[in-house]
Design a protein around this motif. Sequence first.
Motif, PDB file in Angstrom:
ATOM      1  N   GLY A 114       0.818  -1.204   0.000  1.00  0.00           N
ATOM      2  CA  GLY A 114       0.000   0.000   0.000  1.00  0.00           C
ATOM      3  C   GLY A 114       0.851   1.253   0.000  1.00  0.00           C
ATOM      4  N   ASP A 115       0.292   2.343   0.507  1.00  0.00           N
ATOM      5  CA  ASP A 115       0.982   3.637   0.493  1.00  0.00           C
ATOM      6  C   ASP A 115       2.073   3.706   1.556  1.00  0.00           C
ATOM      7  OD1 ASP A 115      -0.706   4.474  -1.508  1.00  0.00           O
ATOM      8  OD2 ASP A 115      -2.148   5.391  -0.124  1.00  0.00           O
ATOM      9  N   GLN A 116       3.138   4.428   1.217  1.00  0.00           N
ATOM     10  CA  GLN A 116       4.227   4.771   2.144  1.00  0.00           C
ATOM     11  C   GLN A 116       4.780   3.571   2.923  1.00  0.00           C
ATOM     12  OE1 GLN A 116       1.985   7.915   4.241  1.00  0.00           O
ATOM     13  NE2 GLN A 116       3.360   9.394   3.288  1.00  0.00           N
ATOM     14  N   PRO A 117       5.298   2.583   2.219  1.00  0.00           N
ATOM     15  CA  PRO A 117       5.856   1.406   2.914  1.00  0.00           C
ATOM     16  C   PRO A 117       7.068   1.742   3.779  1.00  0.00           C
ATOM     17  CG  PRO A 117       6.385   1.357   0.565  1.00  0.00           C
ATOM     18  CD  PRO A 117       5.375   2.443   0.754  1.00  0.00           C
ATOM     19  N   GLU A 118       7.776   2.849   3.450  1.00  0.00           N
ATOM     20  CA  GLU A 118       8.940   3.230   4.266  1.00  0.00           C
ATOM     21  C   GLU A 118       8.541   3.501   5.716  1.00  0.00           C
ATOM     22  OE1 GLU A 118       8.667   4.207   1.087  1.00  0.00           O
ATOM     23  OE2 GLU A 118      10.370   2.985   0.459  1.00  0.00           O
ATOM     24  N   LYS A 119       7.301   3.963   5.918  1.00  0.00           N
ATOM     25  CA  LYS A 119       6.838   4.226   7.276  1.00  0.00           C
ATOM     26  C   LYS A 119       6.760   2.935   8.089  1.00  0.00           C
ATOM     27  CE  LYS A 119       4.371   8.589   6.857  1.00  0.00           C
ATOM     28  NZ  LYS A 119       3.109   9.314   7.123  1.00  0.00           N
ATOM     29  N   LEU A 120       6.503   1.825   7.387  1.00  0.00           N
ATOM     30  CA  LEU A 120       6.472   0.531   8.068  1.00  0.00           C
ATOM     31  C   LEU A 120       7.857   0.158   8.580  1.00  0.00           C
ATOM     32  CD1 LEU A 120       4.134  -1.537   5.695  1.00  0.00           C
ATOM     33  CD2 LEU A 120       3.514  -0.208   7.716  1.00  0.00           C
ATOM     34  N   LEU A 121       8.885   0.486   7.785  1.00  0.00           N
ATOM     35  CA  LEU A 121      10.261   0.234   8.224  1.00  0.00           C
ATOM     36  C   LEU A 121      10.595   1.049   9.467  1.00  0.00           C
ATOM     37  CD1 LEU A 121      12.394   0.117   4.946  1.00  0.00           C
ATOM     38  CD2 LEU A 121      12.281  -1.650   6.689  1.00  0.00           C
ATOM     39  N   GLU A 122      10.216   2.306   9.451  1.00  0.00           N
ATOM     40  CA  GLU A 122      10.464   3.169  10.605  1.00  0.00           C
ATOM     41  C   GLU A 122       9.766   2.616  11.849  1.00  0.00           C
ATOM     42  OE1 GLU A 122       9.479   7.245   9.851  1.00  0.00           O
ATOM     43  OE2 GLU A 122      10.516   7.271   7.921  1.00  0.00           O
ATOM     44  N   GLU A 123       8.526   2.163  11.648  1.00  0.00           N
ATOM     45  CA  GLU A 123       7.758   1.620  12.769  1.00  0.00           C
ATOM     46  C   GLU A 123       8.418   0.372  13.326  1.00  0.00           C
ATOM     47  OE1 GLU A 123       4.722   1.744  15.519  1.00  0.00           O
ATOM     48  OE2 GLU A 123       5.217   3.225  13.978  1.00  0.00           O
ATOM     49  N   TYR A 124       8.909  -0.475  12.425  1.00  0.00           N
ATOM     50  CA  TYR A 124       9.560  -1.708  12.869  1.00  0.00           C
ATOM     51  C   TYR A 124      10.778  -1.402  13.735  1.00  0.00           C
ATOM     52  CZ  TYR A 124      12.136  -6.057  12.994  1.00  0.00           C
ATOM     53  OH  TYR A 124      12.825  -7.155  13.437  1.00  0.00           O
ATOM     54  N   TYR A 125      11.647  -0.523  13.250  1.00  0.00           N
ATOM     55  CA  TYR A 125      12.872  -0.232  13.996  1.00  0.00           C
ATOM     56  C   TYR A 125      12.602   0.576  15.267  1.00  0.00           C
ATOM     57  CZ  TYR A 125      15.764  -2.174  10.283  1.00  0.00           C
ATOM     58  OH  TYR A 125      16.358  -3.034   9.393  1.00  0.00           O
ATOM     59  N   LYS A 126      11.466   1.230  15.319  1.00  0.00           N
ATOM     60  CA  LYS A 126      11.079   1.925  16.548  1.00  0.00           C
ATOM     61  C   LYS A 126      10.731   0.901  17.640  1.00  0.00           C
ATOM     62  CE  LYS A 126       8.247   5.367  15.992  1.00  0.00           C
ATOM     63  NZ  LYS A 126       6.958   6.084  15.772  1.00  0.00           N
ATOM     64  N   ILE A 127      10.083  -0.198  17.211  1.00  0.00           N
ATOM     65  CA  ILE A 127       9.692  -1.243  18.155  1.00  0.00           C
ATOM     66  C   ILE A 127      10.855  -2.184  18.467  1.00  0.00           C
ATOM     67  CG2 ILE A 127       8.098  -3.175  18.550  1.00  0.00           C
ATOM     68  CD1 ILE A 127       6.708  -0.498  18.556  1.00  0.00           C
ATOM     69  N   TYR A 128      11.719  -2.404  17.462  1.00  0.00           N
ATOM     70  CA  TYR A 128      12.852  -3.315  17.632  1.00  0.00           C
ATOM     71  C   TYR A 128      14.183  -2.563  17.400  1.00  0.00           C
ATOM     72  CZ  TYR A 128       9.438  -7.151  17.355  1.00  0.00           C
ATOM     73  OH  TYR A 128       8.381  -7.999  17.576  1.00  0.00           O
ATOM     74  N   PRO A 129      14.488  -1.577  18.227  1.00  0.00           N
ATOM     75  CA  PRO A 129      15.722  -0.791  18.033  1.00  0.00           C
ATOM     76  C   PRO A 129      16.992  -1.621  18.166  1.00  0.00           C
ATOM     77  CG  PRO A 129      14.762  -0.325  20.189  1.00  0.00           C
ATOM     78  CD  PRO A 129      13.745  -1.142  19.433  1.00  0.00           C
ATOM     79  N   ALA A 130      16.917  -2.750  18.873  1.00  0.00           N
ATOM     80  CA  ALA A 130      18.105  -3.592  19.059  1.00  0.00           C
ATOM     81  C   ALA A 130      18.611  -4.138  17.726  1.00  0.00           C
ATOM     82  CB  ALA A 130      17.783  -4.751  20.011  1.00  0.00           C
ATOM     83  N   ASP A 131      17.735  -4.199  16.722  1.00  0.00           N
ATOM     84  CA  ASP A 131      18.149  -4.699  15.408  1.00  0.00           C
ATOM     85  C   ASP A 131      19.150  -3.770  14.728  1.00  0.00           C
ATOM     86  OD1 ASP A 131      16.425  -6.748  15.856  1.00  0.00           O
ATOM     87  OD2 ASP A 131      15.311  -6.553  13.983  1.00  0.00           O
ATOM     88  N   LEU A 132      19.262  -2.546  15.226  1.00  0.00           N
ATOM     89  CA  LEU A 132      20.181  -1.573  14.616  1.00  0.00           C
ATOM     90  C   LEU A 132      21.497  -1.450  15.388  1.00  0.00           C
ATOM     91  CD1 LEU A 132      17.665   1.272  13.680  1.00  0.00           C
ATOM     92  CD2 LEU A 132      18.812  -0.304  12.121  1.00  0.00           C
TER      93      LEU A 132
END
Length: 229
Positions: A114-132
């Motif tokens: 759907g629209d703005q898939p990049e926002k999903l990436l931001e949301e993921y890393y916000k919830i799982y910051p340890a992945d970075l």
Amino acid sequence: MKKKEIQLSRMWKYFVDATAEIIEEEGLENVTIRKVADKAGYNSATIYNYFSEISHLIFFASMKFLKSYTDEVAVYIEKGKDPIEKYLLAWECFCIHSFKQPQIFNAVFIMDLGDQPEKLLEEYYKIYPADLINIPEELKIILFERNVSKRGRSFLENALREGYIKEENVDAINELTILIWQGMFTNILNNRKSYEFQEAVKITMNYITEIVHNANLFSFKKYDHTNQQ
């Protein structure tokens, strides 16, 4: 973090983790809202309070399986002595992991979200910051970009700035590289070829390397989409 945000994050993780378990146990193609709800211990309607569609849930769960790739790509790139080597090494790492896990990479990079898939990436890393953790800052910018074309172009722009490639060839190298990867990836995803993933990586990287190393010998004419009827 406010109490409401903590509660939201906790519920979000319940459903994402449940989806990841189903992917691991039964395969991505067998994920359903009902199965996720049953495994998480909630009813199906509750899921839609947190995810607008199942593709988003599958995307977030698939991201959990990308950790080995995001950790390894930094190590690969570090081996490169110049921007061209870094570009090729980044693609080699991407090919290795995408050919080993085609369903996962399809869910993350290809599937319609759907629209703005990049926002999903931001949301993921916000919830799982340890992945970075341990990911270099310059690489984080690329990891937050879902578009494969934009990810590749970031490396090529470094090569352009340092004089390794001509400006008129940047887009052509990027597009040709992606087309080669997509061709092999589609074959593997749809079981059209019986390549072992190592063989698929070798074939793909041979073509990509030839294009990159010989790019400055040619003058690529940019395709003008606006002139097509």
